[in-house]
Design an enzyme around this catalytic site. Sequence first.
Site, PDB file in Angstrom:
ATOM      1  N   CYS A  49     -13.286  -2.152 -25.027  1.00 41.67           N
ATOM      2  CA  CYS A  49     -11.898  -2.339 -24.594  1.00 41.67           C
ATOM      3  C   CYS A  49     -11.427  -1.152 -23.755  1.00 41.67           C
ATOM      4  O   CYS A  49     -11.579   0.001 -24.129  1.00 41.67           O
ATOM      5  CB  CYS A  49     -10.990  -2.496 -25.794  1.00 41.67           C
ATOM      6  SG  CYS A  49      -9.263  -2.762 -25.335  1.00 41.67           S
TER       7      CYS A  49
ATOM      8  N   ASP B 270     -14.711   0.684 -17.250  1.00 43.64           N
ATOM      9  CA  ASP B 270     -13.761   1.770 -17.012  1.00 43.64           C
ATOM     10  C   ASP B 270     -14.187   3.064 -17.702  1.00 43.64           C
ATOM     11  O   ASP B 270     -15.000   3.061 -18.617  1.00 43.64           O
ATOM     12  CB  ASP B 270     -12.373   1.377 -17.532  1.00 43.64           C
ATOM     13  CG  ASP B 270     -11.700   0.340 -16.637  1.00 43.64           C
ATOM     14  OD1 ASP B 270     -11.990   0.347 -15.425  1.00 43.64           O
ATOM     15  OD2 ASP B 270     -10.908  -0.451 -17.159  1.00 43.64           O
TER      16      ASP B 270
ATOM     17  N   CYS C 175      -5.460  -8.031 -31.371  1.00 47.12           N
ATOM     18  CA  CYS C 175      -6.429  -9.049 -30.990  1.00 47.12           C
ATOM     19  C   CYS C 175      -7.096  -9.576 -32.257  1.00 47.12           C
ATOM     20  O   CYS C 175      -7.091  -8.903 -33.282  1.00 47.12           O
ATOM     21  CB  CYS C 175      -7.507  -8.451 -30.087  1.00 47.12           C
ATOM     22  SG  CYS C 175      -6.896  -7.931 -28.477  1.00 47.12           S
TER      23      CYS C 175
ATOM     24  N   CYS D 127     -12.860  -5.803 -28.997  1.00 49.46           N
ATOM     25  CA  CYS D 127     -14.025  -5.570 -28.145  1.00 49.46           C
ATOM     26  C   CYS D 127     -14.344  -4.076 -28.188  1.00 49.46           C
ATOM     27  O   CYS D 127     -13.458  -3.254 -27.972  1.00 49.46           O
ATOM     28  CB  CYS D 127     -13.738  -5.965 -26.695  1.00 49.46           C
ATOM     29  SG  CYS D 127     -13.166  -7.650 -26.487  1.00 49.46           S
TER      30      CYS D 127
ATOM     31  N   LYS E 123      -7.467  -2.115  -8.515  1.00 44.11           N
ATOM     32  CA  LYS E 123      -8.819  -2.656  -8.372  1.00 44.11           C
ATOM     33  C   LYS E 123      -9.317  -2.498  -6.951  1.00 44.11           C
ATOM     34  O   LYS E 123      -8.641  -2.890  -6.009  1.00 44.11           O
ATOM     35  CB  LYS E 123      -8.801  -4.133  -8.745  1.00 44.11           C
ATOM     36  CG  LYS E 123      -8.390  -4.361 -10.180  1.00 44.11           C
ATOM     37  CD  LYS E 123      -8.229  -5.840 -10.471  1.00 44.11           C
ATOM     38  CE  LYS E 123      -7.655  -6.056 -11.844  1.00 44.11           C
ATOM     39  NZ  LYS E 123      -6.230  -5.659 -11.922  1.00 44.11           N
TER      40      LYS E 123
ATOM     41  N   ARG F 188       3.610  -8.146  -8.325  1.00 48.41           N
ATOM     42  CA  ARG F 188       3.195  -8.664  -9.625  1.00 48.41           C
ATOM     43  C   ARG F 188       3.142  -7.562 -10.673  1.00 48.41           C
ATOM     44  O   ARG F 188       2.924  -6.388 -10.339  1.00 48.41           O
ATOM     45  CB  ARG F 188       1.841  -9.374  -9.540  1.00 48.41           C
ATOM     46  CG  ARG F 188       0.732  -8.542  -8.923  1.00 48.41           C
ATOM     47  CD  ARG F 188      -0.297  -9.484  -8.281  1.00 48.41           C
ATOM     48  NE  ARG F 188      -1.517  -8.797  -7.857  1.00 48.41           N
ATOM     49  CZ  ARG F 188      -1.611  -8.103  -6.716  1.00 48.41           C
ATOM     50  NH1 ARG F 188      -0.562  -7.941  -5.932  1.00 48.41           N
ATOM     51  NH2 ARG F 188      -2.753  -7.542  -6.388  1.00 48.41           N
TER      52      ARG F 188
ATOM     53  N   ASP G 134     -11.956  -0.461 -11.084  1.00 49.37           N
ATOM     54  CA  ASP G 134     -10.530  -0.177 -11.278  1.00 49.37           C
ATOM     55  C   ASP G 134     -10.388   1.337 -11.167  1.00 49.37           C
ATOM     56  O   ASP G 134     -10.943   2.081 -11.970  1.00 49.37           O
ATOM     57  CB  ASP G 134     -10.055  -0.707 -12.634  1.00 49.37           C
ATOM     58  CG  ASP G 134      -8.645  -1.285 -12.557  1.00 49.37           C
ATOM     59  OD1 ASP G 134      -7.875  -0.822 -11.681  1.00 49.37           O
ATOM     60  OD2 ASP G 134      -8.305  -2.158 -13.367  1.00 49.37           O
TER      61      ASP G 134
ATOM     62  N   ARG H 197       2.291  -1.962 -10.697  1.00 50.67           N
ATOM     63  CA  ARG H 197       1.425  -1.206  -9.797  1.00 50.67           C
ATOM     64  C   ARG H 197       1.418  -1.817  -8.401  1.00 50.67           C
ATOM     65  O   ARG H 197       1.432  -1.127  -7.408  1.00 50.67           O
ATOM     66  CB  ARG H 197       0.007  -1.180 -10.368  1.00 50.67           C
ATOM     67  CG  ARG H 197      -1.030  -0.640  -9.418  1.00 50.67           C
ATOM     68  CD  ARG H 197      -2.278  -0.201 -10.162  1.00 50.67           C
ATOM     69  NE  ARG H 197      -1.931   0.751 -11.206  1.00 50.67           N
ATOM     70  CZ  ARG H 197      -2.575   0.873 -12.364  1.00 50.67           C
ATOM     71  NH1 ARG H 197      -3.586   0.093 -12.648  1.00 50.67           N
ATOM     72  NH2 ARG H 197      -2.203   1.763 -13.243  1.00 50.67           N
ATOM     73  N   TYR H 198       1.310  -3.129  -8.358  1.00 51.65           N
ATOM     74  CA  TYR H 198       1.249  -3.832  -7.076  1.00 51.65           C
ATOM     75  C   TYR H 198       2.656  -4.307  -6.708  1.00 51.65           C
ATOM     76  O   TYR H 198       3.497  -4.491  -7.575  1.00 51.65           O
ATOM     77  CB  TYR H 198       0.297  -5.024  -7.190  1.00 51.65           C
ATOM     78  CG  TYR H 198      -1.127  -4.628  -7.509  1.00 51.65           C
ATOM     79  CD1 TYR H 198      -1.953  -4.092  -6.529  1.00 51.65           C
ATOM     80  CD2 TYR H 198      -1.637  -4.773  -8.790  1.00 51.65           C
ATOM     81  CE1 TYR H 198      -3.253  -3.730  -6.821  1.00 51.65           C
ATOM     82  CE2 TYR H 198      -2.939  -4.409  -9.099  1.00 51.65           C
ATOM     83  CZ  TYR H 198      -3.747  -3.889  -8.106  1.00 51.65           C
ATOM     84  OH  TYR H 198      -5.030  -3.535  -8.387  1.00 51.65           O
TER      85      TYR H 198
ATOM     86  N   ARG I 264      -8.337  -0.577 -23.224  1.00 47.74           N
ATOM     87  CA  ARG I 264      -7.110  -0.065 -23.869  1.00 47.74           C
ATOM     88  C   ARG I 264      -7.385   0.341 -25.302  1.00 47.74           C
ATOM     89  O   ARG I 264      -6.582   0.111 -26.208  1.00 47.74           O
ATOM     90  CB  ARG I 264      -6.011  -1.131 -23.812  1.00 47.74           C
ATOM     91  CG  ARG I 264      -5.668  -1.493 -22.398  1.00 47.74           C
ATOM     92  CD  ARG I 264      -4.354  -2.232 -22.224  1.00 47.74           C
ATOM     93  NE  ARG I 264      -4.265  -2.638 -20.836  1.00 47.74           N
ATOM     94  CZ  ARG I 264      -4.280  -3.912 -20.421  1.00 47.74           C
ATOM     95  NH1 ARG I 264      -4.323  -4.909 -21.276  1.00 47.74           N
ATOM     96  NH2 ARG I 264      -4.229  -4.175 -19.124  1.00 47.74           N
TER      97      ARG I 264
END
Length: 439
Positions: free
Chosen positions: A142, A303, A135, A139, A347, A126, A340, A122-123, A144
Site C-alpha cells: 500500500c 512508490d 480496507c 495490501c 503521474k 479533479r 507517480d 493536485r490536478y 498509503r
Amino acid sequence: MAANISQKRKPTVKLGTDVVGHEWTDWKWQVDHSIRDIDTFEKLLAVRFAKAERAELEKTIAKFPLSITPYYLSLIDADDFRNDPVFKQAFPSVEELEVDECELADPLAEDTDSPVPGITHRYPDRVLFYISHVCSMYCRHCTRKRKVGDHDAIPSKAEVIKGIKYIANNPQIRDCLLSGGDPLMLPDKYLDWILTELRKIPHLEVIRIGTRMPVVLPYRITDELVAILKKHHPIWINTHFNHPKELSQASKAALQKLADAGIPLGNQSVLLAGVNDCPLIMKKLVHKLVKNRVRPYYLYQCDLSEGLSHFRTSVGRGIEIIESLIGHTSGFAVPTYVVDAPGGGGKIPAMPNYLISWSANKVILRNYEGVITTYKEPDNYVPAVCNKKCDDCHLQHQVADGEAENPGLVGIAKLLADSNKVISLTPENTERIARRVNE
Ligand SMILES: *Cc1c(COP(=O)(O)O)cnc(C)c1O
C-alpha cells in the site's frame, strides 16, 4: 491445484462458527472474520513459521497491521505459499521493516497538496477524496501505509461534509475520485448519502470510485450496492487486480454485476517484484481483465513508500512489459505505465519510444516488430493560429454561456500555445535566479 486447495479449504475455515455457504458469501461476515494475527493464519493454512521469523513478523504487524479476508486467504496455494502472489500481497514480510533512505511516509505529498482534510487537489479539474481509511484486506504494498489501520483517521461525517463543500465551491472540479482506504467499506446508506450530496453539485460531471473489493472481497458487490451506484451515474470504478490468479469465479461475478449496471470498469495494477514483474503474467492478466469488461488503465511503478523496497522493480522492467504488450495485443488491453512522481508531481507516463527521429518534412517511426518507417509530413498544413478567442476561429468549439472560452494553460501545453509569451519554465530558487535578483 490452486482451485482444489481453495475448495478443500473453504469448509475448513473455522473462526468460531462453522462456515456454511450463506455466511461465506456475506461480506460482513468476511470482514468480521478477517485474519488479523499470525496464529490464525497458521491454523487456517496449516503452516508454521520458525520462532525467529515469527518474532520479526510480529514486529512487522505492530507497525503495519495485518488483515486478510477469509475469501482472499482461500486463494493462497498452501503447498507453495511463499511464492504465492496472493500471499505476497497480503501477508507481512520482515523486509517491510527495512526503510531505505529514499523512502518516505508520504512520497506523493498527498497530505501536503490538501486544501481541506480528506481532499488532495493536485490536478486542475479533479480531486482525490478520501472517504474511508480502512480496507477489508491490507495490501502489503500500500502506498498509503502511513494511514493503514489508523482507526482515528476514519473521516468523520463533518469532515466529509467539508470535502463536499470544497468540491461545491470550486467549479473547476469536474471529476471526483472517491478513495481511501476502500470507499466500499462504508455502509450502503452512508455511501448513498455521499453520492447524493455530490450529485447535487452541478459542475461535478464524473464520480469515480477506487476499490479493491472485486479482488479481495467480491461478495461486497451486492445487488443492493449496485442498485445504489446506478442511481448516481456517470459512476466509473477502478479496481486493483495484480495477478491473473485473482480473477476467481466470485470476482468475475462481481465484475459482471458492475459492468451490467453500466459502470465503466478500469484496473490499476502495481508492478511488484515476485508477483507480476513478468511479461507473460501481465499479458495473461490484461487478457483476463478485458474478457471481463475491465479496461487496463494504469500500471504503476511501485512508490517510494516506507518498507516497500522489496517490492520495487527497475523502471526498465516496466517498459519491457509494455513493449511486450503494444502491438502484440489489443490496444485497449494495454495500460499506461506511470511513475507517480515523488514529491507530488503526479503521474508521469513512462512508455517505450516509437518516434525515432524527424526532419523538416519527415518523421521516422518504428513499430513493435522493429520495422522502421517514414511518415511524410503534409506540405501545406496550415494550423489554425490560436489567439485564445474561440469566437474568431473557424473550428466549431462551441462555447456555452458562462464557460471560459479558453481556460488558463499550464505547463508544457502553455509553452506550446501560440498565444503564450512565456518561453521557458524555470525552477524557482536556483542560485542562478538568486544572483539575478541580487544584481
Ligand atoms: C491519480 C490521481 C488522480 C487521477 O488521475 P487520472 O490520471 O485522472 O486518473 C487525481 N488526483 C490525484 C492526487 C491522483 O494521484
